[in-house]
Design an enzyme around this catalytic site. Structure first.
Site, PDB file in Angstrom:
ATOM      1  N   ASN A 106       9.035  65.286  -8.227  1.00 56.06           N
ATOM      2  CA  ASN A 106       9.675  65.037  -6.939  1.00 56.06           C
ATOM      3  C   ASN A 106      11.046  65.708  -6.865  1.00 56.06           C
ATOM      4  O   ASN A 106      11.707  65.888  -7.883  1.00 56.06           O
ATOM      5  CB  ASN A 106       9.797  63.524  -6.696  1.00 56.06           C
ATOM      6  N   HIS A 123      10.359  70.242 -10.638  1.00 58.28           N
ATOM      7  CA  HIS A 123      10.232  71.109  -9.454  1.00 58.28           C
ATOM      8  C   HIS A 123      11.555  71.275  -8.717  1.00 58.28           C
ATOM      9  O   HIS A 123      11.580  71.584  -7.521  1.00 58.28           O
ATOM     10  CB  HIS A 123       9.165  70.549  -8.494  1.00 58.28           C
ATOM     11  N   CYS A 134      21.514  86.696  -3.833  1.00 57.23           N
ATOM     12  CA  CYS A 134      22.705  86.798  -4.708  1.00 57.23           C
ATOM     13  C   CYS A 134      22.811  85.600  -5.658  1.00 57.23           C
ATOM     14  O   CYS A 134      23.775  85.521  -6.429  1.00 57.23           O
ATOM     15  CB  CYS A 134      23.968  86.934  -3.852  1.00 57.23           C
ATOM     16  N   CYS A 154      26.648  85.707   1.751  1.00 56.90           N
ATOM     17  CA  CYS A 154      26.189  87.103   1.811  1.00 56.90           C
ATOM     18  C   CYS A 154      25.364  87.369   3.069  1.00 56.90           C
ATOM     19  O   CYS A 154      24.937  88.486   3.314  1.00 56.90           O
ATOM     20  CB  CYS A 154      25.378  87.451   0.564  1.00 56.90           C
ATOM     21  N   GLY A 191       1.782  57.941  -9.562  1.00 56.99           N
ATOM     22  CA  GLY A 191       1.814  58.558  -8.242  1.00 56.99           C
ATOM     23  C   GLY A 191       1.655  60.062  -8.194  1.00 56.99           C
ATOM     24  O   GLY A 191       2.294  60.732  -7.393  1.00 56.99           O
ATOM     25  N   GLU A 219      -5.452  55.211  -6.234  1.00 53.09           N
ATOM     26  CA  GLU A 219      -6.673  56.014  -6.221  1.00 53.09           C
ATOM     27  C   GLU A 219      -6.934  56.608  -7.606  1.00 53.09           C
ATOM     28  O   GLU A 219      -5.981  56.993  -8.298  1.00 53.09           O
ATOM     29  CB  GLU A 219      -6.531  57.189  -5.227  1.00 53.09           C
TER      30      GLU A 219
END
Ligand code: APR
Length: 259
Positions: A106, A123, A134, A154, A191, A219
């Site tokens: 997450n 992540h 840059c 920039c 999860g 699930e």
């Protein structure tokens, strides 16, 4: 997969309390109860935004303004979210010396907001923007305003410092995550649908290194029938709060205080 006998929650809590060397791997499902949609499934982000059009590095380089339509929603919903009992439960288990670290897919920063100290952001994180030309970085709150596309000094369009499809996992995060998986006694997987590589390899690495796999997910996933030892088919908040109570009580006693 063992269901952990008649009381899988107590069995999982006993494993944690006795092992005192657990690592958690979390995915979008742990933040659903904080109001952040997951990615897959009917209510998921990818039901609304085609990930190949909105969540690849190629798409960002081609049409950054379009990709920011999706990113704007993610930055807003992450910015408003608060940690739930599952995030807080992991922080409490860390405080008790039972959970050593959290590897999270997450980008919402809710583990740190809940008080977890050792968090590996596999992540990346939404709280920082980066220029892909840059490489300059900025705090999101300083450069992003709702409805506008943030620009670098920039002149180029900034990207949240998160891993889009087609981008490599930050080297240090990958190294640290695999080391944690190789050396933990229990991996608590909360999860995640375990469909995205290389994050989905972390449970296999832990299992091959001798760890027990506890999976918390309403699930079943591809892990459940293959490497999971104890599957707790419920939402993260309810279960983590219960497990913290059991571990705190030395896992011998159910939450109601009965023996
Ligand atoms: N508690 C625990 N698990 C839950 C809950 C809950 N309250 N609600 C849903 N889940 C489960 C779902 O059943 C599902 O298996 O969380 C999982 C979420 O799966 P995904 O949406 O696929 O999210 P995730 O596995 O984190 O995705 C991995 O894919 O899209 C990319 O980069 C993105 O990090 C993300 C990666």
């Amino acid at each position: 997969m063992r269901t952990g006998g008649s009381d899988p929650i107590r069995e999982a809590s006993r494993l944690l309390a006795e092992c005192r060397n657990a690592v958690a791997l979390t995915g979008a499902g742990i933040s659903v109860e904080s109001g952040i949609p997951s990615f897959r499934g009917a209510q998921g982000m990818w039901a609304k935004y085609d990930p190949m059009e909105y969540a690849t590095l190629h798409a960002f380089m081609q049409s950054p303004r379009k990709v920011w339509e999706m990113l704007t929603e993610m930055v807003s919903v992450c910015g408003e979210a608060m940690p739930n009992a599952a995030h807080k439960g992991l922080a409490a288990l860390e405080e008790m010396g039972v959970v050593r670290s959290v590897i999270t897919q997450n980008v919402d920063g809710l583990h740190q907001a809940a008080g977890s100290r050792r968090v590996i952001e596999y992540h990346g994180n939404m709280e920082e923007l980066i220029c892909v030309y840059c490489w300059k970085r900025y705090p999101t709150r300083e450069r992003w305003t709702p409805g506008a596309v943030p620009l670098c000094d920039c002149g180029e369009i900034l990207k949240p410092n998160v891993v889009l499809f087609g981008e490599p996992i930050p080297w240090l995060a990958q190294e640290q995550a695999e080391e944690e998986a190789r050396t933990c006694g229990v991996l608590v997987v909360i999860g995640t649908s375990a469909q995205v590589s290389p994050a989905c390899d972390i449970p296999r690495i832990a299992k091959e290194s001798g760890a027990a796999i506890v999976e918390i997910n309403p699930e079943p996933t591809r892990l459940t029938s293959s490497i999971t030892d104890i599957h707790l088919p419920w939402g993260g908040s309810e279960i983590l709060a219960w497990m913290v109570d059991l571990v705190r009580r030395g896992s011998g006693v159910s939450p109601s205080g009965e023996g």
